[in-house]
Design a protein around this motif. Structure first.
Motif, PDB file in Angstrom:
ATOM      1  N   PRO A   3      89.387 -25.441   9.379  1.00 30.53           N
ATOM      2  CA  PRO A   3      90.676 -25.787   8.986  1.00 30.53           C
ATOM      3  C   PRO A   3      90.763 -25.883   7.498  1.00 30.53           C
ATOM      4  O   PRO A   3      91.610 -25.534   6.870  1.00 30.53           O
ATOM      5  CB  PRO A   3      90.796 -27.088   9.578  1.00 30.53           C
ATOM      6  CG  PRO A   3      90.284 -26.688  11.058  1.00 30.53           C
ATOM      7  CD  PRO A   3      88.799 -26.168  10.387  1.00 30.53           C
ATOM      8  N   GLY A   4      89.745 -26.583   6.670  1.00 30.10           N
ATOM      9  CA  GLY A   4      89.821 -26.776   5.245  1.00 30.10           C
ATOM     10  C   GLY A   4      89.941 -25.618   4.541  1.00 30.10           C
ATOM     11  O   GLY A   4      90.746 -25.588   3.551  1.00 30.10           O
ATOM     12  N   GLU A   5      89.094 -24.717   4.941  1.00 26.32           N
ATOM     13  CA  GLU A   5      89.225 -23.328   4.122  1.00 26.32           C
ATOM     14  C   GLU A   5      90.341 -22.604   4.446  1.00 26.32           C
ATOM     15  O   GLU A   5      90.770 -21.962   3.422  1.00 26.32           O
ATOM     16  CB  GLU A   5      87.744 -22.476   4.505  1.00 26.32           C
ATOM     17  CG  GLU A   5      86.386 -23.166   4.202  1.00 26.32           C
ATOM     18  CD  GLU A   5      86.049 -23.970   5.018  1.00 26.32           C
ATOM     19  OE1 GLU A   5      84.996 -24.568   4.722  1.00 26.32           O
ATOM     20  OE2 GLU A   5      86.467 -24.435   6.141  1.00 26.32           O
ATOM     21  N   MET A  12      93.301 -23.739   4.964  1.00 26.10           N
ATOM     22  CA  MET A  12      94.479 -24.377   4.444  1.00 26.10           C
ATOM     23  C   MET A  12      94.384 -23.741   2.933  1.00 26.10           C
ATOM     24  O   MET A  12      95.532 -23.528   2.395  1.00 26.10           O
ATOM     25  CB  MET A  12      94.358 -26.007   4.334  1.00 26.10           C
ATOM     26  CG  MET A  12      94.821 -26.465   5.674  1.00 26.10           C
ATOM     27  SD  MET A  12      95.035 -28.154   5.831  1.00 26.10           S
ATOM     28  CE  MET A  12      93.289 -28.882   5.752  1.00 26.10           C
ATOM     29  N   ILE A  13      93.585 -23.646   2.368  1.00 34.03           N
ATOM     30  CA  ILE A  13      93.125 -23.326   0.923  1.00 34.03           C
ATOM     31  C   ILE A  13      93.709 -22.033   0.752  1.00 34.03           C
ATOM     32  O   ILE A  13      94.487 -21.441  -0.053  1.00 34.03           O
ATOM     33  CB  ILE A  13      91.931 -23.438   0.374  1.00 34.03           C
ATOM     34  CG1 ILE A  13      91.520 -25.074   0.281  1.00 34.03           C
ATOM     35  CG2 ILE A  13      91.518 -22.764  -0.971  1.00 34.03           C
ATOM     36  CD1 ILE A  13      90.114 -25.267  -0.047  1.00 34.03           C
ATOM     37  N   GLY A  60      99.199 -27.272   3.383  1.00 36.48           N
ATOM     38  CA  GLY A  60      98.853 -28.740   4.060  1.00 36.48           C
ATOM     39  C   GLY A  60      98.568 -28.520   5.232  1.00 36.48           C
ATOM     40  O   GLY A  60      98.557 -27.683   6.348  1.00 36.48           O
ATOM     41  N   ARG A  61      98.306 -29.684   5.846  1.00 31.28           N
ATOM     42  CA  ARG A  61      97.594 -29.866   7.215  1.00 31.28           C
ATOM     43  C   ARG A  61      98.936 -29.653   8.218  1.00 31.28           C
ATOM     44  O   ARG A  61      98.437 -28.985   9.566  1.00 31.28           O
ATOM     45  CB  ARG A  61      96.971 -31.283   7.593  1.00 31.28           C
ATOM     46  CG  ARG A  61      96.101 -31.303   8.809  1.00 31.28           C
ATOM     47  CD  ARG A  61      95.506 -32.782   8.731  1.00 31.28           C
ATOM     48  NE  ARG A  61      94.752 -32.932   7.918  1.00 31.28           N
ATOM     49  CZ  ARG A  61      93.202 -32.580   7.731  1.00 31.28           C
ATOM     50  NH1 ARG A  61      93.013 -31.926   8.851  1.00 31.28           N
ATOM     51  NH2 ARG A  61      92.556 -32.790   6.889  1.00 31.28           N
TER      52      ARG A  61
END
Length: 73
Positions: free
Chosen positions: A13-15, A17-18, A23-24
């Motif tokens: 998820p973090g990658e 989102m970038i 955002g989340r």
């Protein structure tokens, strides 16, 4: 044993989102859309996707941001 062979780099998820520039909350909305790829695998810590499938989704279904359009024009 029994784990699927990984055919390429994975992203969480973090990658993603970038990659999407979101955002989340928006990330969660996008991942339930019918064209967004299904997770390659869901682990105890969360889901992971194949980077190539997420990149294909972005290429096929996401509109370029205004900054991207200015650079191309």
């Amino acid at each position: 044993m029994g784990e699927p062979e990984v055919p390429g780099p994975l992203v969480g998820p973090g990658e993603i989102m970038i990659m999407l520039g979101v955002g989340r909350s928006r990330f969660r909305q996008i991942t339930v859309q019918p064209h967004f790829p299904r997770p390659f695998q869901t682990l105890q810590a969360g889901s992971v996707w194949l980077r190539s499938e997420v990149e294909a989704y972005i290429r096929d279904y996401r509109q370029p941001r205004p900054a991207d359009e200015e650079e191309q024009g």
